[in-house]
Structure formats: structure tokens, C-alpha cells
Design a protein around this motif. Sequence first.
Motif, mmCIF file in Angstrom:
data_model
loop_
_atom_site.group_PDB
_atom_site.id
_atom_site.type_symbol
_atom_site.label_atom_id
_atom_site.label_comp_id
_atom_site.label_asym_id
_atom_site.label_seq_id
_atom_site.Cartn_x
_atom_site.Cartn_y
_atom_site.Cartn_z
ATOM 1 N N LEU A 91 0.834 -1.204 0.000
ATOM 2 C CA LEU A 91 0.000 0.000 0.000
ATOM 3 C C LEU A 91 0.868 1.253 0.000
ATOM 4 O O LEU A 91 0.633 2.197 -0.762
ATOM 5 N N ALA A 92 1.907 1.264 0.829
ATOM 6 C CA ALA A 92 2.797 2.428 0.907
ATOM 7 C C ALA A 92 3.546 2.643 -0.401
ATOM 8 O O ALA A 92 3.749 3.783 -0.837
ATOM 9 N N GLU A 93 3.935 1.541 -1.053
ATOM 10 C CA GLU A 93 4.720 1.665 -2.284
ATOM 11 C C GLU A 93 3.898 2.114 -3.482
ATOM 12 O O GLU A 93 4.443 2.297 -4.569
ATOM 13 N N THR A 94 2.603 2.310 -3.291
ATOM 14 C CA THR A 94 1.823 2.961 -4.356
ATOM 15 C C THR A 94 2.146 4.454 -4.397
ATOM 16 O O THR A 94 1.843 5.131 -5.377
ATOM 17 N N GLU A 95 2.774 4.961 -3.316
ATOM 18 C CA GLU A 95 3.067 6.390 -3.231
ATOM 19 C C GLU A 95 4.544 6.711 -2.990
ATOM 20 O O GLU A 95 4.988 7.807 -3.305
ATOM 21 N N VAL A 96 5.297 5.778 -2.409
ATOM 22 C CA VAL A 96 6.702 6.053 -2.106
ATOM 23 C C VAL A 96 7.595 5.130 -2.927
ATOM 24 O O VAL A 96 7.132 4.139 -3.501
ATOM 25 N N GLY A 149 9.636 19.005 5.962
ATOM 26 C CA GLY A 149 8.405 18.226 5.904
ATOM 27 C C GLY A 149 8.736 16.809 5.476
ATOM 28 O O GLY A 149 9.818 16.303 5.743
ATOM 29 N N LEU A 150 7.816 16.154 4.800
ATOM 30 C CA LEU A 150 8.060 14.797 4.306
ATOM 31 C C LEU A 150 8.324 14.778 2.808
ATOM 32 O O LEU A 150 8.346 13.718 2.192
ATOM 33 N N GLY A 151 8.516 15.970 2.229
ATOM 34 C CA GLY A 151 8.775 16.016 0.792
ATOM 35 C C GLY A 151 7.577 15.509 0.009
ATOM 36 O O GLY A 151 6.442 15.921 0.249
ATOM 37 N N ASP A 152 7.843 14.591 -0.915
ATOM 38 C CA ASP A 152 6.771 14.029 -1.731
ATOM 39 C C ASP A 152 6.129 12.801 -1.086
ATOM 40 O O ASP A 152 5.274 12.157 -1.687
ATOM 41 N N ASN A 153 6.541 12.464 0.112
ATOM 42 C CA ASN A 153 6.038 11.260 0.773
ATOM 43 C C ASN A 153 4.824 11.576 1.636
ATOM 44 O O ASN A 153 4.936 12.326 2.606
ATOM 45 N N PRO A 154 3.659 11.012 1.304
ATOM 46 C CA PRO A 154 2.466 11.247 2.125
ATOM 47 C C PRO A 154 2.665 10.698 3.534
ATOM 48 O O PRO A 154 3.273 9.641 3.719
ATOM 49 N N LEU A 155 2.133 11.393 4.523
ATOM 50 C CA LEU A 155 2.280 10.976 5.912
ATOM 51 C C LEU A 155 1.710 9.583 6.136
ATOM 52 O O LEU A 155 2.307 8.755 6.833
ATOM 53 N N TRP A 156 0.553 9.294 5.509
ATOM 54 C CA TRP A 156 -0.081 7.992 5.734
ATOM 55 C C TRP A 156 0.812 6.851 5.247
ATOM 56 O O TRP A 156 0.849 5.770 5.855
ATOM 57 N N ALA A 157 1.544 7.088 4.140
ATOM 58 C CA ALA A 157 2.407 6.039 3.589
ATOM 59 C C ALA A 157 3.597 5.778 4.515
ATOM 60 O O ALA A 157 3.991 4.626 4.734
ATOM 61 N N VAL A 158 4.166 6.854 5.061
ATOM 62 C CA VAL A 158 5.287 6.709 5.996
ATOM 63 C C VAL A 158 4.824 5.981 7.254
ATOM 64 O O VAL A 158 5.504 5.077 7.756
#
Length: 304
Positions: A91-96, A149-158
Motif C-alpha cells: 500500500l505504501a509503495e503505491t506512493e513512495v 516536511g516529508l517532501g513528496d512522501n504522504p504521511l499515511w504512507a510513511v
Amino acid sequence: MNTPVQRQSSWIPAYIALGIVWGCSFIFIKLGLEFLTPFGVAFVRCALGALALLIYAKVKGISLPKDPKVQFHLWVVAMLLNVIPGILFALAETEVTSILAGIINAVTPLMTIIAILVINREEKPKPSQLLGLLLGFLGVLTVLGAWRGLGDNPLWAVLALLLAVSCYGISFPYTRKYVIPLKIQTESLMAMQLTLAAFTLFPFFLFDGISKYEYRIGPVLAMIGLGVFGSGFAYLWNYKVMQLAGSAIASSVTYLTPLVAIIVGIIFLNESITWNEPVGALIVLLGAAIAQERISLGKRKTDR
């Protein structure tokens, strides 16, 4: 009979294979997401891993645990090691990037120490453990570039990645308390664990497992590698290294996987990497090494 030199060197191929396969797992997940959903990636890797180990056990004449109590404990381990992290990493790797996922995975030893300290509350943390955990926390912040911040990484994915490695951390003390004392063959335990994980994930796969009915050879082979080797035989290789070289060397493969993840992510997916990610990874690994007392901060007392 093997000589001491042969015995010492015979674990090296399994150790290298383990580091490469687990290091490549994150790029395999990324490729699998080209035609599978996160539920699909988690199910397929467990199903293929279970199939591989069931065939192996059958050939070796190894029977599976039939005691419902044993199966329950293995199901709990399957949830902590395979089901929940399998979904969350995908799920996280759909965004990171797969690189970030591989680096965050290196936090596992620190999460294991936290889990042990929480479960064994009477056990006071050592100064080296506290320092290691602090360094590890700072390393994670460095990896994420917290100052911007988290850059391009959404908080939920982290948070999903951190929750996944937290499950890994909890699984080790649970396994040590409820599974290892059973003294059942590793092949039997792993085959049953992955089978239970696959059955648990199967309804989710039926509900929403395939994102695109387009099966290119690269992603398909990636999922086969992830399932058969990353979720299957890798555990047997890890056990072999533990037998021949000890648990300290076996667990040190955690320090190799981020390096592999970074290299393959750059080469095969053209993923970009900023200076803070490898630097943060080194800080995380340093923290883990200190917390595990691989690096001694003081003089050890010598035996007289």
C-alpha cells in the motif's frame, strides 16, 4: 564430515542470497503493483511461498503441525510477519519509492528492541539501547528529511511503513515465547505459517486483488521471485545461516538489505535518491548496531 573451514564458509552463499532476495523484495513489490492491488501482492507472495514450501516439505517427508493451539500461534505470527506488513508495504509503495521502503525496513531491529522492552517491563533498558533507539529515531527523521516536511512522501504512507516494521518487531518476541519452545522443524512451521497467511488473505484477493488484466513478463517474474524466494525459501536460508554461523550473523542481514534496495531501485526503476536517505540509513543502522550491542561503547570486562 565437514571441516571447520567448510562449515564456516558454507553459510556464506545462503547469507548472500538472503540479502539479495530480501533487498530486492521492495522492487518486486513495486513491479507487482503494475497488475495487482496491495491485497493482491500480499496474497500472491504468501500463496506462492506457501506452495513452494509445501512442495519442499512433501518431498522431504515433513508433516505440518495439526495441533489447533500450535496453528493459532502460527496464525498470529503470520498476521505479524506476512499479512499486515504484506498489505502495508504494498500500500505504501503505491506512493513512495522502493528505496524508501527498503530503508525504513532497516528500522526492524529497533522496533524489536522496543517490543521486547514493552513486553518485559521488569527489564530495564540499557544505556546502549536508549542511545541506539535515539540514534535510530534521528536516522528515520533524516531519511524523511523532516526539516523540509516529508517532501513528496504522504504521511499515511510513511506511517504505514513504520506500522509494518512495528509488526515485524512484535513478531520476534512472540515467536520466541510461543513458537520456538515447540521445537518443530522450521520447514513445517514456515509452510503452515504461509499457508495460514494465504488463506487469511484469499477473501481480500477475491474482493480486490487484480488492478489490471495485463500480465507483462517482468512484473510476473518479480512476483514469482517475491513469493517463492522472498516469502518462501529465504526463511529456510535464514535458518541455515543461524545454524551454521549463529543468530548474530543471521540477523546482520538487515544491514545488507537497504544497500541492495537502494542499488536495484536506482538501476532498474530509475528512482531518485537524495543525500539524506543514505545518510539517514547509515544513522539508523548505527543506532541498531549500538542497541544490539554489536558496537561496544565501553570497555568490556575480561574474564580472568
